[in-house]
Enzyme design. Structure first.
Site, short mmCIF file in Angstrom:
data_model
loop_
_atom_site.label_atom_id
_atom_site.label_comp_id
_atom_site.label_asym_id
_atom_site.label_seq_id
_atom_site.Cartn_x
_atom_site.Cartn_y
_atom_site.Cartn_z
N ASP A 155 -4.31 -2.27 -3.35
CA ASP A 155 -5.62 -1.63 -3.51
C ASP A 155 -5.57 -0.55 -4.58
O ASP A 155 -6.49 0.25 -4.71
CB ASP A 155 -6.13 -1.07 -2.18
CG ASP A 155 -5.25 0.00 -1.57
OD1 ASP A 155 -4.30 0.48 -2.24
OD2 ASP A 155 -5.51 0.38 -0.41
N ASP A 167 0.85 -1.18 0.00
CA ASP A 167 0.00 0.00 0.00
C ASP A 167 0.89 1.23 0.00
O ASP A 167 2.01 1.21 0.49
CB ASP A 167 -0.93 0.02 1.21
CG ASP A 167 -2.10 0.97 1.03
OD1 ASP A 167 -2.42 1.34 -0.12
OD2 ASP A 167 -2.71 1.37 2.04
N GLY A 168 0.34 2.29 -0.57
CA GLY A 168 1.00 3.58 -0.57
C GLY A 168 0.08 4.60 0.06
O GLY A 168 -1.14 4.43 0.04
N HIS A 175 -9.23 -0.25 2.73
CA HIS A 175 -10.01 0.19 3.90
C HIS A 175 -11.30 -0.62 4.05
O HIS A 175 -12.34 -0.09 4.40
CB HIS A 175 -10.29 1.69 3.83
CG HIS A 175 -9.06 2.49 3.57
ND1 HIS A 175 -8.08 2.68 4.53
CD2 HIS A 175 -8.63 3.11 2.46
CE1 HIS A 175 -7.10 3.41 4.00
NE2 HIS A 175 -7.41 3.68 2.75
N ASP A 194 -1.37 -0.21 5.12
CA ASP A 194 -1.80 1.18 5.20
C ASP A 194 -1.20 1.84 6.44
O ASP A 194 -0.69 2.96 6.37
CB ASP A 194 -3.33 1.28 5.21
CG ASP A 194 -3.80 2.72 5.27
OD1 ASP A 194 -3.54 3.46 4.31
OD2 ASP A 194 -4.41 3.11 6.29
N GLU A 236 2.28 3.83 -4.31
CA GLU A 236 1.71 2.51 -4.62
C GLU A 236 2.69 1.70 -5.47
O GLU A 236 2.91 0.51 -5.22
CB GLU A 236 0.37 2.67 -5.36
CG GLU A 236 -0.72 3.35 -4.57
CD GLU A 236 -1.40 2.48 -3.53
OE1 GLU A 236 -1.03 1.31 -3.35
OE2 GLU A 236 -2.33 3.01 -2.88
#
Length: 155
Positions: free
Chosen positions: A69, A9-10, A124, A134, A47
């Protein structure tokens, strides 16, 4: 080939702004978390950087399932957009230059080294590894000593 799962994740505070990435690598019972941050970057770059650093952490060619994501990342690879941009001299079309060619090139090279399947997960939404990535990314972006994303800052 070893089978490895990479979760990425970024995050970015502002876009552009301070950014970070979080990564979880899983092979059998082994699990490793990685993170880092940059003082000025974009969410898409973070990302992509998460995927790149996750793949670079592998010591040998592996069979990788990479979870992210980021639709941007998954679609650009699985729909062949990144290879098309590369073949067109990093142009999206006759007028528009593709963004982040430095990172796309690294990612495409790593995809030649490893067998990589990109899988999109909803962010999320309670996916444990995505939520942890995250947290890692957000925490990394909040550090006081952040690296310089030199390519981005040259734009």
């Amino acid at each position: 080939m070893k089978k490895v799962q990479i979760y990425t994740d970024g995050a970015c505070s502002g876009n552009p702004g301070k950014g970070g990435y979080g990564i979880i690598l899983v092979h059998n019972e082994h699990r490793k978390e990685l993170s880092g941050g940059y003082r000025l970057t974009t969410n898409n770059r973070m990302e992509m950087m998460a995927a790149i650093i996750g793949l670079e952490a592998l010591k040998m060619p592996c069979d990788v399932t990479l979870y992210t994501d980021s639709r941007y990342l998954v679609d650009a690879i699985t729909k062949g957009w990144a290879k098309k941009w590369q073949g067109n001299g990093w142009k999206r079309n006759k007028k528009e230059t593709a963004k982040n060619p430095d990172l796309w090139q690294k990612l495409l090279d790593l995809c030649e080294e490893h067998e990589v399947e990109f899988v999109w997960v909803k962010g999320h939404a309670g996916h444990p590894e995505n939520e942890q990535c995250d947290r890692l990314a957000v925490t990394a972006a909040q550090q006081s000593e952040l690296a310089i994303d030199e390519v981005y800052e040259e734009y």
